[in-house]
Design a protein around this motif. Structure first.
Motif, mmCIF file in Angstrom:
data_model
loop_
_atom_site.group_PDB
_atom_site.id
_atom_site.type_symbol
_atom_site.label_atom_id
_atom_site.label_comp_id
_atom_site.label_asym_id
_atom_site.label_seq_id
_atom_site.Cartn_x
_atom_site.Cartn_y
_atom_site.Cartn_z
ATOM 1 N N SER A 121 0.825 -1.209 0.000
ATOM 2 C CA SER A 121 0.000 0.000 0.000
ATOM 3 C C SER A 121 0.859 1.259 0.000
ATOM 4 C CB SER A 121 -0.940 0.003 1.208
ATOM 5 O OG SER A 121 -0.193 0.001 2.414
ATOM 6 N N TRP A 122 2.106 1.139 0.390
ATOM 7 C CA TRP A 122 3.011 2.287 0.373
ATOM 8 C C TRP A 122 3.116 2.858 -1.036
ATOM 9 C CZ3 TRP A 122 7.383 3.260 4.098
ATOM 10 C CH2 TRP A 122 7.129 2.709 5.359
ATOM 11 N N ALA A 123 3.181 2.018 -2.050
ATOM 12 C CA ALA A 123 3.296 2.484 -3.438
ATOM 13 C C ALA A 123 2.041 3.231 -3.870
ATOM 14 C CB ALA A 123 3.572 1.306 -4.367
ATOM 15 N N ARG A 124 0.893 2.760 -3.441
ATOM 16 C CA ARG A 124 -0.361 3.440 -3.787
ATOM 17 C C ARG A 124 -0.524 4.742 -3.031
ATOM 18 N NH1 ARG A 124 -1.755 -1.754 -3.116
ATOM 19 N NH2 ARG A 124 -2.828 -1.392 -1.154
ATOM 20 N N LYS A 125 -0.160 4.757 -1.767
ATOM 21 C CA LYS A 125 -0.390 5.936 -0.931
ATOM 22 C C LYS A 125 0.713 6.985 -1.040
ATOM 23 C CE LYS A 125 -3.348 3.505 2.245
ATOM 24 N NZ LYS A 125 -3.594 3.063 3.600
ATOM 25 N N LEU A 126 1.964 6.554 -1.162
ATOM 26 C CA LEU A 126 3.086 7.489 -1.218
ATOM 27 C C LEU A 126 3.621 7.705 -2.627
ATOM 28 C CD1 LEU A 126 5.177 6.272 1.852
ATOM 29 C CD2 LEU A 126 3.504 8.127 1.760
ATOM 30 N N GLY A 127 3.266 6.810 -3.521
ATOM 31 C CA GLY A 127 3.802 6.846 -4.875
ATOM 32 C C GLY A 127 4.968 5.881 -5.012
ATOM 33 N N PHE A 128 5.164 5.423 -6.243
ATOM 34 C CA PHE A 128 6.189 4.421 -6.512
ATOM 35 C C PHE A 128 7.579 4.893 -6.101
ATOM 36 C CE2 PHE A 128 9.452 2.929 -9.479
ATOM 37 C CZ PHE A 128 9.446 1.583 -9.164
ATOM 38 N N GLN A 129 7.958 6.098 -6.496
ATOM 39 C CA GLN A 129 9.315 6.588 -6.229
ATOM 40 C C GLN A 129 9.624 6.638 -4.733
ATOM 41 O OE1 GLN A 129 11.515 6.988 -8.565
ATOM 42 N NE2 GLN A 129 10.131 6.798 -10.295
ATOM 43 N N ARG A 130 8.693 7.178 -3.943
ATOM 44 C CA ARG A 130 8.919 7.276 -2.492
ATOM 45 C C ARG A 130 8.932 5.900 -1.836
ATOM 46 N NH1 ARG A 130 5.106 11.503 0.238
ATOM 47 N NH2 ARG A 130 6.333 10.882 2.049
ATOM 48 N N ALA A 131 8.077 5.006 -2.303
ATOM 49 C CA ALA A 131 8.046 3.656 -1.739
ATOM 50 C C ALA A 131 9.361 2.943 -2.022
ATOM 51 C CB ALA A 131 6.867 2.872 -2.291
ATOM 52 N N ARG A 132 9.828 3.023 -3.248
ATOM 53 C CA ARG A 132 11.102 2.384 -3.600
ATOM 54 C C ARG A 132 12.253 3.005 -2.811
ATOM 55 N NH1 ARG A 132 13.264 2.700 -9.589
ATOM 56 N NH2 ARG A 132 13.352 4.855 -8.931
ATOM 57 N N ALA A 133 12.233 4.316 -2.647
ATOM 58 C CA ALA A 133 13.309 5.023 -1.929
ATOM 59 C C ALA A 133 13.385 4.640 -0.454
ATOM 60 C CB ALA A 133 13.126 6.528 -2.071
ATOM 61 N N ALA A 134 12.313 4.090 0.103
ATOM 62 C CA ALA A 134 12.304 3.676 1.511
ATOM 63 C C ALA A 134 13.129 2.405 1.735
ATOM 64 C CB ALA A 134 10.872 3.460 1.981
ATOM 65 N N LEU A 135 13.393 1.668 0.667
ATOM 66 C CA LEU A 135 14.148 0.419 0.756
ATOM 67 C C LEU A 135 15.642 0.667 0.800
ATOM 68 C CD1 LEU A 135 12.231 -1.606 -1.961
ATOM 69 C CD2 LEU A 135 12.181 -2.046 0.508
ATOM 70 N N PRO A 136 16.407 -0.286 1.340
ATOM 71 C CA PRO A 136 17.874 -0.193 1.253
ATOM 72 C C PRO A 136 18.295 -0.200 -0.220
ATOM 73 C CG PRO A 136 17.206 -1.968 2.744
ATOM 74 C CD PRO A 136 15.976 -1.480 2.064
ATOM 75 N N ALA A 137 19.422 0.426 -0.513
ATOM 76 C CA ALA A 137 19.899 0.549 -1.895
ATOM 77 C C ALA A 137 19.988 -0.802 -2.615
ATOM 78 C CB ALA A 137 21.255 1.246 -1.906
ATOM 79 N N GLU A 138 20.401 -1.839 -1.883
ATOM 80 C CA GLU A 138 20.535 -3.160 -2.509
ATOM 81 C C GLU A 138 19.207 -3.677 -3.043
ATOM 82 O OE1 GLU A 138 23.383 -3.105 1.086
ATOM 83 O OE2 GLU A 138 21.369 -2.409 0.642
ATOM 84 N N LEU A 139 18.116 -3.326 -2.360
ATOM 85 C CA LEU A 139 16.799 -3.754 -2.804
ATOM 86 C C LEU A 139 16.220 -2.802 -3.844
ATOM 87 C CD1 LEU A 139 15.261 -4.970 0.572
ATOM 88 C CD2 LEU A 139 16.394 -6.327 -1.201
ATOM 89 N N GLN A 140 16.484 -1.510 -3.693
ATOM 90 C CA GLN A 140 15.987 -0.527 -4.668
ATOM 91 C C GLN A 140 16.417 -0.898 -6.079
ATOM 92 O OE1 GLN A 140 16.917 3.591 -3.849
ATOM 93 N NE2 GLN A 140 16.669 3.271 -1.652
ATOM 94 N N ALA A 141 17.642 -1.351 -6.218
ATOM 95 C CA ALA A 141 18.176 -1.686 -7.541
ATOM 96 C C ALA A 141 17.431 -2.820 -8.206
ATOM 97 C CB ALA A 141 19.663 -2.032 -7.418
ATOM 98 N N ARG A 142 16.731 -3.618 -7.435
ATOM 99 C CA ARG A 142 15.997 -4.772 -7.974
ATOM 100 C C ARG A 142 14.551 -4.443 -8.322
ATOM 101 N NH1 ARG A 142 18.134 -9.974 -6.615
ATOM 102 N NH2 ARG A 142 20.055 -9.841 -5.420
ATOM 103 N N VAL A 143 14.061 -3.290 -7.888
ATOM 104 C CA VAL A 143 12.638 -2.938 -8.077
ATOM 105 C C VAL A 143 12.410 -2.483 -9.504
ATOM 106 C CG1 VAL A 143 10.775 -1.406 -7.360
ATOM 107 C CG2 VAL A 143 12.321 -2.356 -5.663
#
Length: 77
Positions: free
Chosen positions: A55-77
Protein backbone atom coordinates in the motif's frame (compact mmCIF):
# COMPACT_ATOMS: atom_id res chain seq x y z
CA UNK A 1 12.29 -14.59 -11.06
CA UNK A 2 9.96 -12.05 -9.52
CA UNK A 3 9.40 -11.39 -5.83
CA UNK A 4 6.16 -9.57 -4.99
CA UNK A 5 7.05 -7.63 -1.86
CA UNK A 6 4.78 -6.10 0.75
CA UNK A 7 6.41 -3.94 3.41
CA UNK A 8 4.02 -4.16 6.37
CA UNK A 9 4.26 -7.48 8.14
CA UNK A 10 7.21 -8.54 5.97
CA UNK A 11 10.03 -6.01 6.37
CA UNK A 12 8.75 -4.73 9.71
CA UNK A 13 5.86 -5.50 12.08
CA UNK A 14 2.42 -4.94 10.59
CA UNK A 15 1.60 -1.70 12.36
CA UNK A 16 2.90 1.16 10.19
CA UNK A 17 0.79 4.31 10.05
CA UNK A 18 1.09 7.72 8.41
CA UNK A 19 1.21 10.52 10.93
CA UNK A 20 2.00 14.22 10.80
CA UNK A 21 5.62 13.29 11.53
CA UNK A 22 5.83 10.69 8.76
CA UNK A 23 5.40 6.94 8.85
CA UNK A 24 5.67 5.32 12.25
CA UNK A 25 5.26 1.92 13.81
CA UNK A 26 2.88 1.47 16.67
CA UNK A 27 4.34 -1.12 18.94
CA UNK A 28 7.82 -2.53 19.06
CA UNK A 29 10.41 -2.49 16.33
CA UNK A 30 11.65 -0.16 13.62
CA UNK A 31 10.61 0.42 10.05
CA UNK A 32 12.35 -2.00 7.68
CA UNK A 33 14.07 -3.77 10.58
CA UNK A 34 14.02 -7.11 8.74
CA UNK A 35 15.22 -5.81 5.37
CA UNK A 36 18.86 -6.88 6.03
CA UNK A 37 17.60 -10.48 6.11
CA UNK A 38 16.04 -10.07 2.67
CA UNK A 39 19.19 -8.43 1.31
CA UNK A 40 21.22 -11.37 2.61
CA UNK A 41 18.80 -13.97 1.25
CA UNK A 42 18.94 -12.40 -2.22
CA UNK A 43 22.72 -11.93 -2.38
CA UNK A 44 23.22 -15.17 -4.29
CA UNK A 45 20.05 -14.73 -6.35
CA UNK A 46 20.98 -11.94 -8.74
CA UNK A 47 18.18 -12.88 -11.16
CA UNK A 48 15.42 -11.99 -8.66
CA UNK A 49 13.57 -8.73 -9.39
CA UNK A 50 11.14 -7.08 -6.98
CA UNK A 51 7.62 -5.85 -7.65
CA UNK A 52 6.22 -3.60 -4.93
CA UNK A 53 2.98 -5.13 -3.76
CA UNK A 54 2.46 -2.71 -0.90
CA UNK A 55 0.00 0.00 0.00
CA UNK A 56 3.01 2.29 0.37
CA UNK A 57 3.30 2.48 -3.44
CA UNK A 58 -0.36 3.44 -3.79
CA UNK A 59 -0.39 5.94 -0.93
CA UNK A 60 3.09 7.49 -1.22
CA UNK A 61 3.80 6.85 -4.88
CA UNK A 62 6.19 4.42 -6.51
CA UNK A 63 9.32 6.59 -6.23
CA UNK A 64 8.92 7.28 -2.49
CA UNK A 65 8.05 3.66 -1.74
CA UNK A 66 11.10 2.38 -3.60
CA UNK A 67 13.31 5.02 -1.93
CA UNK A 68 12.30 3.68 1.51
CA UNK A 69 14.15 0.42 0.76
CA UNK A 70 17.87 -0.19 1.25
CA UNK A 71 19.90 0.55 -1.89
CA UNK A 72 20.53 -3.16 -2.51
CA UNK A 73 16.80 -3.75 -2.80
CA UNK A 74 15.99 -0.53 -4.67
CA UNK A 75 18.18 -1.69 -7.54
CA UNK A 76 16.00 -4.77 -7.97
CA UNK A 77 12.64 -2.94 -8.08
Amino acid sequence: MILFLDFDGVLHPDAAFRTKRGIELRGEGELFMWSPHLVEALEQQQNVRIVLSTSWARKLGFQRARAALPAELQARV
